[in-house]
Design an enzyme around this catalytic site. Sequence first.
Site, PDB file in Angstrom:
ATOM      1  CB  CYS A  35      -1.021   0.050   1.211  1.00 36.79           C
ATOM      2  SG  CYS A  35      -0.433  -0.738   2.752  1.00 36.79           S
ATOM      3  CG  HIS A  90      -0.506   3.787   4.621  1.00 37.02           C
ATOM      4  ND1 HIS A  90      -1.063   3.357   5.696  1.00 37.02           N
ATOM      5  CD2 HIS A  90      -0.115   2.576   4.213  1.00 37.02           C
ATOM      6  CE1 HIS A  90      -1.208   2.303   5.887  1.00 37.02           C
ATOM      7  NE2 HIS A  90      -0.295   1.493   4.998  1.00 37.02           N
TER       8      HIS A  90
HETATM    9  N1  LIG Z   1      -4.850  -3.635   5.101  1.00 40.30           N
HETATM   10  C1  LIG Z   1      -3.986  -3.100   4.056  1.00 40.30           C
HETATM   11  O1  LIG Z   1      -4.293  -1.794   4.234  1.00 40.30           O
HETATM   12  C2  LIG Z   1      -3.381  -4.004   3.159  1.00 40.30           C
HETATM   13  C3  LIG Z   1      -3.055  -3.198   2.125  1.00 40.30           C
HETATM   14  C4  LIG Z   1      -2.343  -3.643   0.983  1.00 40.30           C
HETATM   15  C5  LIG Z   1      -2.091  -5.064   1.121  1.00 40.30           C
HETATM   16  N2  LIG Z   1      -2.674  -5.904   2.061  1.00 40.30           N
HETATM   17  C6  LIG Z   1      -2.431  -7.284   1.960  1.00 40.30           C
HETATM   18  O2  LIG Z   1      -3.730  -7.841   1.653  1.00 40.30           O
HETATM   19  C7  LIG Z   1      -4.006  -9.279   2.459  1.00 40.30           C
HETATM   20  C8  LIG Z   1      -5.261  -8.989   3.547  1.00 40.30           C
HETATM   21  O3  LIG Z   1      -4.884  -8.030   4.504  1.00 40.30           O
HETATM   22  P1  LIG Z   1      -6.061  -7.449   5.592  1.00 40.30           P
HETATM   23  O4  LIG Z   1      -5.384  -6.100   6.135  1.00 40.30           O
HETATM   24  O5  LIG Z   1      -7.383  -7.740   4.901  1.00 40.30           O
HETATM   25  O6  LIG Z   1      -5.798  -8.742   6.684  1.00 40.30           O
HETATM   26  P2  LIG Z   1      -7.011  -9.560   7.722  1.00 40.30           P
HETATM   27  O7  LIG Z   1      -8.046  -8.418   8.138  1.00 40.30           O
HETATM   28  O8  LIG Z   1      -6.203 -10.079   8.788  1.00 40.30           O
HETATM   29  O9  LIG Z   1      -7.810 -10.316   6.892  1.00 40.30           O
HETATM   30  C9  LIG Z   1      -7.243 -11.687   6.513  1.00 40.30           C
HETATM   31  C10 LIG Z   1      -7.999 -12.710   5.661  1.00 40.30           C
HETATM   32  O10 LIG Z   1      -7.460 -13.834   5.634  1.00 40.30           O
HETATM   33  C11 LIG Z   1      -8.193 -14.987   5.727  1.00 40.30           C
HETATM   34  N3  LIG Z   1      -7.645 -15.998   6.310  1.00 40.30           N
HETATM   35  C12 LIG Z   1      -6.530 -16.116   7.327  1.00 40.30           C
HETATM   36  N4  LIG Z   1      -5.904 -17.066   7.651  1.00 40.30           N
HETATM   37  C13 LIG Z   1      -6.581 -18.140   6.591  1.00 40.30           C
HETATM   38  C14 LIG Z   1      -6.388 -19.536   6.283  1.00 40.30           C
HETATM   39  N5  LIG Z   1      -5.623 -20.361   7.061  1.00 40.30           N
HETATM   40  N6  LIG Z   1      -7.129 -19.940   5.154  1.00 40.30           N
HETATM   41  C15 LIG Z   1      -7.769 -19.355   4.604  1.00 40.30           C
HETATM   42  N7  LIG Z   1      -8.251 -17.772   4.789  1.00 40.30           N
HETATM   43  C16 LIG Z   1      -7.373 -17.360   5.891  1.00 40.30           C
HETATM   44  C17 LIG Z   1      -9.117 -14.395   6.872  1.00 40.30           C
HETATM   45  O11 LIG Z   1     -10.271 -15.201   7.207  1.00 40.30           O
HETATM   46  P3  LIG Z   1     -10.905 -15.226   8.680  1.00 40.30           P
HETATM   47  O12 LIG Z   1     -11.907 -14.157   9.083  1.00 40.30           O
HETATM   48  O13 LIG Z   1     -11.918 -16.692   8.482  1.00 40.30           O
HETATM   49  O14 LIG Z   1      -9.925 -15.644   9.666  1.00 40.30           O
HETATM   50  C18 LIG Z   1      -9.313 -13.014   6.609  1.00 40.30           C
HETATM   51  O15 LIG Z   1     -10.523 -13.194   5.659  1.00 40.30           O
HETATM   52  C19 LIG Z   1      -2.488  -9.558   3.345  1.00 40.30           C
HETATM   53  O16 LIG Z   1      -1.818 -10.223   2.426  1.00 40.30           O
HETATM   54  C20 LIG Z   1      -1.959  -7.893   3.565  1.00 40.30           C
HETATM   55  O17 LIG Z   1      -0.655  -7.833   3.362  1.00 40.30           O
HETATM   56  C21 LIG Z   1      -3.317  -5.499   3.236  1.00 40.30           C
END
Ligand SMILES: NC(=O)c1ccc[n+]([C@@H]2O[C@H](COP(=O)([O-])OP(=O)(O)OC[C@H]3O[C@@H](n4cnc5c(N)ncnc54)[C@H](OP(=O)(O)O)[C@@H]3O)[C@@H](O)[C@H]2O)c1
Length: 374
Positions: free
Chosen positions: A158, A264
């Site tokens: 991001c 950010h």
């Molecule tokens: N947040 C940001 O600003 C941002 C920006 C750019 C990129 N990203 C990237 O985008 C991705 C998601 O980030 P996020 O912030 O949305 O994270 P998050 O809120 O922690 O969400 C993670 C997701 O992954 C699922 N998950 C976790 N363990 C799993 C498993 N063993 N099998 C299948 N699904 C699983 C979770 O499902 P449950 O709810 O069922 O646990 C949830 O839907 C990451 O790779 C992160 O680095 C995030």
Amino acid sequence: MSASDKKQIKVGILGATGTVGQRFIQLLSNHPYFVIHALGASERSAGQQYGKVTKWKLNTPIPENIKTKIVQDCKPDAEGFKDCGVVFSGLDQSVAGEIEEAFRKAELIIYSNAKNYRRDPLCPLIVPLVNPSHLSIIPHQKKTLGLEKGYIVTNANCSTTGLVVPLHALEKAFGPLETVMVTTLQAISGSGYPGVSSLDILDNVVPYIGGEEEKIEWETNKILGGFKDESSPTDFDLHINEDKKLKAINVSATTTRVPVIDGHTGIVSVKFSTSTSPSIEEIEKAFRDFKCEAQELNVPSAPPQAIVLHEAQDRPQPRLDRDLHNGACVSVGRVRKCNVLDVKFVCLIDNVRLGAATSSIMNAEIAVEKGLIV
Ligand SMILES: NC(=O)c1ccc[n+]([C@@H]2O[C@H](COP(=O)([O-])OP(=O)(O)OC[C@H]3O[C@@H](n4cnc5c(N)ncnc54)[C@H](OP(=O)(O)O)[C@@H]3O)[C@@H](O)[C@H]2O)c1
């Protein structure tokens, strides 16, 4: 017939319950090209209704038709995924590698936010306002892996996304950059839910985010690089190959977490490769006039302005500016001379929209227009 006249393409969302997954649902719930068909998350959520297992944190309600949808396991043969023209991934990086690979092997198309395939030489790393031309490596990816349809496209970290849009505008107008120094002030939502605990972040600044500085320093050169041979896109020129066509940009990043919910901020200083640097007025004009392919293609998520240049000395600010153009642009302000490098400025990105879900969706919209998703 334009893509918008075509039948809507069914899409899946992996990690649908998370911070990025929720934005996917909000942004795709009334989309001209795409219709949500399948949702996947961990076994904690699978088999249950989306509305019951999701800690929904957005200020619009969960769409009615999504509330009662059953969350699936993240397996390509789970209900619905096989019918999807594209699957968006907001999976945690600890599981994204294996799951996305299984989907690709099953001939599904993945547009991912996770870091796992960003450095893969077969996978494009695309910021839709910068380098959608890198989609041209997809036939090579499919051919190399012996696949007919399945492939993976990634979008950037991001903070990297917020940085490379203004850097690209500068390179387009004035030629290659030599050095970039950036310090970020990153929002809490950047690390997903629940993120850093309130006792650690309130009244505080945390001067370390694991792995983040390396991502900014490396990804910038892949995104702003080209192919070694533009007529046959098989190998990226990352600005860092031995036989480099383009000189590497020296990027130095310091990343910090601050008590902001979304948005950010980047504090950036830049040195041009040329011996005489452009004037501040010329640089401001380059930011103001910047146009990109997503806008030319007029895809639904393309913002009217990719860069919004702020005149007021105390802007951009996360709370006031992150919602501009539905979070799909980069705000830039405080453009001024740097006494050490050439120029310095402040940039701001909505980390969950253009920094994640909006970029994936815009990349896929561009791919529809280029016939890479049908
Ligand atoms: N947040 C940001 O600003 C941002 C920006 C750019 C990129 N990203 C990237 O985008 C991705 C998601 O980030 P996020 O912030 O949305 O994270 P998050 O809120 O922690 O969400 C993670 C997701 O992954 C699922 N998950 C976790 N363990 C799993 C498993 N063993 N099998 C299948 N699904 C699983 C979770 O499902 P449950 O709810 O069922 O646990 C949830 O839907 C990451 O790779 C992160 O680095 C995030």
